[in-house]
Motif scaffolding. Sequence first.
Motif, PDB file in Angstrom:
ATOM      1  N   ASN A   1       4.701 -12.879   8.401  1.00  0.00           N
ATOM      2  CA  ASN A   1       5.485 -11.688   8.215  1.00  0.00           C
ATOM      3  C   ASN A   1       5.235 -11.056   6.857  1.00  0.00           C
ATOM      4  O   ASN A   1       6.145 -10.617   6.173  1.00  0.00           O
ATOM      5  N   TYR A   2       3.997 -11.012   6.467  1.00  0.00           N
ATOM      6  CA  TYR A   2       3.640 -10.446   5.176  1.00  0.00           C
ATOM      7  C   TYR A   2       2.648  -9.311   5.381  1.00  0.00           C
ATOM      8  O   TYR A   2       1.660  -9.462   6.095  1.00  0.00           O
ATOM      9  N   LYS A   3       2.939  -8.175   4.786  1.00  0.00           N
ATOM     10  CA  LYS A   3       2.051  -7.022   4.881  1.00  0.00           C
ATOM     11  C   LYS A   3       1.519  -6.691   3.493  1.00  0.00           C
ATOM     12  O   LYS A   3       2.266  -6.204   2.641  1.00  0.00           O
ATOM     13  N   PRO A   4       0.242  -6.962   3.242  1.00  0.00           N
ATOM     14  CA  PRO A   4      -0.312  -6.642   1.927  1.00  0.00           C
ATOM     15  C   PRO A   4      -0.381  -5.130   1.717  1.00  0.00           C
ATOM     16  O   PRO A   4      -0.485  -4.355   2.665  1.00  0.00           O
ATOM     17  N   LYS A   5      -0.305  -4.727   0.462  1.00  0.00           N
ATOM     18  CA  LYS A   5      -0.406  -3.314   0.109  1.00  0.00           C
ATOM     19  C   LYS A   5      -1.841  -2.861   0.346  1.00  0.00           C
ATOM     20  O   LYS A   5      -2.788  -3.532  -0.047  1.00  0.00           O
TER      21      LYS A   5
ATOM     22  N   ASN B   1       2.809  10.669   5.557  1.00  0.00           N
ATOM     23  CA  ASN B   1       3.219  10.203   6.879  1.00  0.00           C
ATOM     24  C   ASN B   1       2.480   8.949   7.338  1.00  0.00           C
ATOM     25  O   ASN B   1       2.712   8.477   8.445  1.00  0.00           O
ATOM     26  N   GLN B   2       1.629   8.411   6.486  1.00  0.00           N
ATOM     27  CA  GLN B   2       0.921   7.181   6.844  1.00  0.00           C
ATOM     28  C   GLN B   2       1.808   5.989   6.554  1.00  0.00           C
ATOM     29  O   GLN B   2       2.502   5.944   5.541  1.00  0.00           O
ATOM     30  N   LYS B   3       1.764   5.022   7.431  1.00  0.00           N
ATOM     31  CA  LYS B   3       2.573   3.821   7.276  1.00  0.00           C
ATOM     32  C   LYS B   3       1.707   2.682   6.745  1.00  0.00           C
ATOM     33  O   LYS B   3       0.575   2.503   7.174  1.00  0.00           O
TER      34      LYS B   3
END
Length: 64
Positions: free
Chosen positions: A1-5, A36-38
């Motif tokens: 559950n980790y989203k790198p930058k 608007n980019q996620k």
Amino acid sequence: NYKPKSYLVVGSLKQLRGERGVNKNKLRSFELFRNNQKDIDIITFDELYERARFIVYNNQIQNE
């Protein structure tokens, strides 16, 4: 559950200029697109350069 930058470095703000200065439609379109980019930051090469310059300048001041 980790989203790198994530970063995407593209073009230059100079590309958004026309014969009469900044092309407001192009600039607005670019800002809308990148805002608007996620999960990704989109920056231009000149913005990246200015960030790096700011960091180096502030680091020099702190070390004096």
